[in-house]
Scaffold this motif. Structure first.
Motif, mmCIF file in Angstrom:
data_model
loop_
_atom_site.group_PDB
_atom_site.id
_atom_site.type_symbol
_atom_site.label_atom_id
_atom_site.label_comp_id
_atom_site.label_asym_id
_atom_site.label_seq_id
_atom_site.Cartn_x
_atom_site.Cartn_y
_atom_site.Cartn_z
ATOM 1 N N MET A 131 0.819 -1.217 0.000
ATOM 2 C CA MET A 131 0.000 0.000 0.000
ATOM 3 C C MET A 131 0.847 1.257 0.000
ATOM 4 S SD MET A 131 -2.948 -0.802 -0.589
ATOM 5 C CE MET A 131 -3.392 0.919 -0.727
ATOM 6 N N ARG A 132 2.004 1.186 0.648
ATOM 7 C CA ARG A 132 2.879 2.342 0.651
ATOM 8 C C ARG A 132 3.264 2.694 -0.787
ATOM 9 N NH1 ARG A 132 8.762 2.528 1.959
ATOM 10 N NH2 ARG A 132 9.151 4.759 1.857
ATOM 11 N N HIS A 133 3.612 1.669 -1.543
ATOM 12 C CA HIS A 133 4.013 1.923 -2.924
ATOM 13 C C HIS A 133 2.827 2.291 -3.811
ATOM 14 C CE1 HIS A 133 8.281 1.149 -2.743
ATOM 15 N NE2 HIS A 133 7.994 0.261 -1.807
ATOM 16 N N VAL A 134 1.700 1.647 -3.584
ATOM 17 C CA VAL A 134 0.509 1.997 -4.367
ATOM 18 C C VAL A 134 0.181 3.482 -4.157
ATOM 19 C CG1 VAL A 134 -1.995 1.665 -4.565
ATOM 20 C CG2 VAL A 134 -0.491 -0.327 -4.422
ATOM 21 N N LYS A 135 0.227 3.932 -2.911
ATOM 22 C CA LYS A 135 -0.142 5.320 -2.623
ATOM 23 C C LYS A 135 0.876 6.319 -3.143
ATOM 24 C CE LYS A 135 -3.230 4.539 1.222
ATOM 25 N NZ LYS A 135 -3.432 4.550 2.675
ATOM 26 N N ASP A 149 -9.668 6.545 -5.658
ATOM 27 C CA ASP A 149 -10.339 5.917 -6.804
ATOM 28 C C ASP A 149 -9.324 5.315 -7.771
ATOM 29 O OD1 ASP A 149 -12.765 6.571 -5.807
ATOM 30 O OD2 ASP A 149 -13.070 8.333 -7.078
ATOM 31 N N ALA A 150 -8.271 6.068 -8.037
ATOM 32 C CA ALA A 150 -7.258 5.588 -8.974
ATOM 33 C C ALA A 150 -6.524 4.383 -8.393
ATOM 34 C CB ALA A 150 -6.276 6.712 -9.301
ATOM 35 N N ALA A 151 -6.270 4.420 -7.088
ATOM 36 C CA ALA A 151 -5.564 3.312 -6.442
ATOM 37 C C ALA A 151 -6.408 2.039 -6.495
ATOM 38 C CB ALA A 151 -5.231 3.680 -4.992
ATOM 39 N N VAL A 152 -7.697 2.174 -6.186
ATOM 40 C CA VAL A 152 -8.593 1.019 -6.206
ATOM 41 C C VAL A 152 -8.671 0.441 -7.617
ATOM 42 C CG1 VAL A 152 -11.044 0.388 -6.046
ATOM 43 C CG2 VAL A 152 -9.945 1.598 -4.155
ATOM 44 N N LYS A 153 -8.808 1.329 -8.594
ATOM 45 C CA LYS A 153 -8.895 0.898 -9.982
ATOM 46 C C LYS A 153 -7.633 0.132 -10.398
ATOM 47 C CE LYS A 153 -10.181 2.880 -14.375
ATOM 48 N NZ LYS A 153 -9.321 3.786 -15.153
ATOM 49 N N PHE A 154 -6.491 0.692 -10.025
ATOM 50 C CA PHE A 154 -5.231 0.039 -10.354
ATOM 51 C C PHE A 154 -5.170 -1.358 -9.727
ATOM 52 C CE2 PHE A 154 -1.161 -1.184 -8.500
ATOM 53 C CZ PHE A 154 -0.469 -1.503 -9.660
ATOM 54 N N MET A 155 -5.516 -1.454 -8.445
ATOM 55 C CA MET A 155 -5.373 -2.732 -7.741
ATOM 56 C C MET A 155 -6.351 -3.784 -8.267
ATOM 57 S SD MET A 155 -4.411 -1.841 -3.816
ATOM 58 C CE MET A 155 -5.555 -0.529 -3.461
ATOM 59 N N VAL A 156 -7.580 -3.376 -8.522
ATOM 60 C CA VAL A 156 -8.562 -4.333 -9.042
ATOM 61 C C VAL A 156 -8.037 -4.922 -10.349
ATOM 62 C CG1 VAL A 156 -10.888 -4.595 -9.977
ATOM 63 C CG2 VAL A 156 -10.533 -3.261 -7.889
ATOM 64 N N ASP A 157 -7.538 -4.042 -11.206
ATOM 65 C CA ASP A 157 -7.000 -4.508 -12.480
ATOM 66 C C ASP A 157 -5.773 -5.401 -12.283
ATOM 67 O OD1 ASP A 157 -6.571 -4.352 -15.469
ATOM 68 O OD2 ASP A 157 -4.705 -3.454 -14.739
ATOM 69 N N TYR A 158 -4.893 -4.996 -11.377
ATOM 70 C CA TYR A 158 -3.649 -5.750 -11.199
ATOM 71 C C TYR A 158 -3.913 -7.159 -10.673
ATOM 72 C CZ TYR A 158 1.253 -6.724 -10.429
ATOM 73 O OH TYR A 158 2.500 -7.289 -10.514
ATOM 74 N N VAL A 159 -4.826 -7.250 -9.714
ATOM 75 C CA VAL A 159 -5.105 -8.552 -9.099
ATOM 76 C C VAL A 159 -5.672 -9.530 -10.138
ATOM 77 C CG1 VAL A 159 -6.540 -9.734 -7.383
ATOM 78 C CG2 VAL A 159 -5.396 -7.601 -6.788
ATOM 79 N N LEU A 160 -6.450 -9.000 -11.080
ATOM 80 C CA LEU A 160 -7.024 -9.866 -12.107
ATOM 81 C C LEU A 160 -6.031 -10.145 -13.231
ATOM 82 C CD1 LEU A 160 -10.581 -8.262 -12.200
ATOM 83 C CD2 LEU A 160 -9.878 -10.340 -10.999
ATOM 84 N N THR A 218 -9.898 -3.757 -1.797
ATOM 85 C CA THR A 218 -8.848 -2.772 -2.062
ATOM 86 C C THR A 218 -9.191 -1.420 -1.431
ATOM 87 O OG1 THR A 218 -9.807 -2.283 -4.236
ATOM 88 C CG2 THR A 218 -8.031 -3.896 -4.165
ATOM 89 N N SER A 219 -10.484 -1.110 -1.324
ATOM 90 C CA SER A 219 -10.877 0.120 -0.658
ATOM 91 C C SER A 219 -10.530 0.043 0.837
ATOM 92 C CB SER A 219 -12.373 0.336 -0.893
ATOM 93 O OG SER A 219 -12.910 1.190 0.049
ATOM 94 N N TRP A 220 -10.770 -1.131 1.423
ATOM 95 C CA TRP A 220 -10.396 -1.357 2.828
ATOM 96 C C TRP A 220 -8.873 -1.262 2.993
ATOM 97 C CZ3 TRP A 220 -7.415 -5.525 4.617
ATOM 98 C CH2 TRP A 220 -7.321 -5.635 6.025
ATOM 99 N N MET A 221 -8.130 -1.848 2.031
ATOM 100 C CA MET A 221 -6.673 -1.777 2.098
ATOM 101 C C MET A 221 -6.212 -0.324 2.068
ATOM 102 S SD MET A 221 -5.842 -4.930 -0.502
ATOM 103 C CE MET A 221 -4.213 -4.409 -1.011
ATOM 104 N N PHE A 222 -6.820 0.462 1.178
ATOM 105 C CA PHE A 222 -6.430 1.866 1.047
ATOM 106 C C PHE A 222 -6.684 2.614 2.356
ATOM 107 C CE2 PHE A 222 -6.575 6.274 -0.082
ATOM 108 C CZ PHE A 222 -5.674 6.417 -1.117
ATOM 109 N N ASP A 223 -7.812 2.347 2.996
ATOM 110 C CA ASP A 223 -8.179 3.070 4.220
ATOM 111 C C ASP A 223 -7.360 2.654 5.432
ATOM 112 O OD1 ASP A 223 -10.086 4.457 2.839
ATOM 113 O OD2 ASP A 223 -11.768 3.212 3.505
ATOM 114 N N ASN A 224 -6.827 1.445 5.424
ATOM 115 C CA ASN A 224 -6.199 0.927 6.643
ATOM 116 C C ASN A 224 -4.688 0.719 6.570
ATOM 117 O OD1 ASN A 224 -8.477 0.268 8.659
ATOM 118 N ND2 ASN A 224 -9.233 -0.363 6.654
ATOM 119 N N PHE A 225 -4.098 0.839 5.397
ATOM 120 C CA PHE A 225 -2.664 0.587 5.246
ATOM 121 C C PHE A 225 -2.009 1.684 4.431
ATOM 122 C CE2 PHE A 225 -4.566 -3.447 6.160
ATOM 123 C CZ PHE A 225 -3.705 -3.992 7.089
#
Ligand code: HEC
Length: 143
Positions: free
Chosen positions: A58-62, A69-80, A116-123
């Motif tokens: 999450m540190r690197h994602v942020k 919104d952009a972070a969530v979008k990126f992660m959803v795409d990356y995981v798939l 991923t939204s939970w990850m963004f809010d908590n990490f």
């Protein structure tokens, strides 16, 4: 209507219902789908880790996507569809752990949006040293 169509419609309804039931349960979803590889705490023994801990991810994602919104979008795409070219983590991470296997058979888009939204809010957690932006950190869960 063909039977096949009905069966596939039922499947869609079932998936939708389970997504609704999972609302507010993002952490449980993370535990079920992601925690096998991604530790929620800093692992005591990194030599046994199979993937970077979530606070580091999450540190690197942020750093790359400070906007939620952009972070969530990126992660959803990356995981798939994980790809080396898309990765925001340090190249050494991929060298060490290998590319993340796609989770598309394991998790749905609506589950991923919650996780991923939970990850963004908590990490990373507020007390994680060396984190970048301060936006939205540290709310709730005081010690
Ligand atoms: C089988 C092990 C495994 C599972 C399960 C797994 N991951 Fe990963 N993940 C990895 C590895 C290994 C990396 C580091 C290499 C990479 O970035 O591709 C990684 C990296 C990531 C990254 C950083 C991507 C980047 O830019 O480098 C994110 C975000 C991520 N995982 C999210 C998730 C989420 C959300 C889940 C649960 C739905 C999940 N992962 C499940 C192994 C896993």
């Amino acid at each position: 209507m063909k039977l096949k169509t009905i069966v596939s419609m039922l499947g869609t309804i079932a998936a939708f219902t389970s997504a609704v039931n999972a609302a507010g349960n993002a952490e449980a979803l993370f535990d079920a789908k992601c925690a096998v590889c991604h530790s929620k705490t800093r692992p005591a023994d990194m030599s046994k880790a199979v993937a970077p801990a979530i606070m580091g991810v999450m540190r690197h994602v942020k750093m790359t996507y400070p906007d939620k919104d952009a972070a969530v979008k990126f992660m959803v795409d990356y995981v798939l569809n994980p790809q080396k070219e898309k990765a925001i983590c340090m190249p050494q991470k991929i060298q060490r752990f290998g590319l993340m296997p796609s989770q598309k058979d394991n998790v749905t888009v609506s589950e991923l949006n919650k996780i991923t939204s939970w990850m963004f809010d908590n990490f990373p957690p507020a007390n994680f040293r060396g984190m970048g932006q301060g936006k939205g950190f540290g709310k709730g869960q005081g010690r």
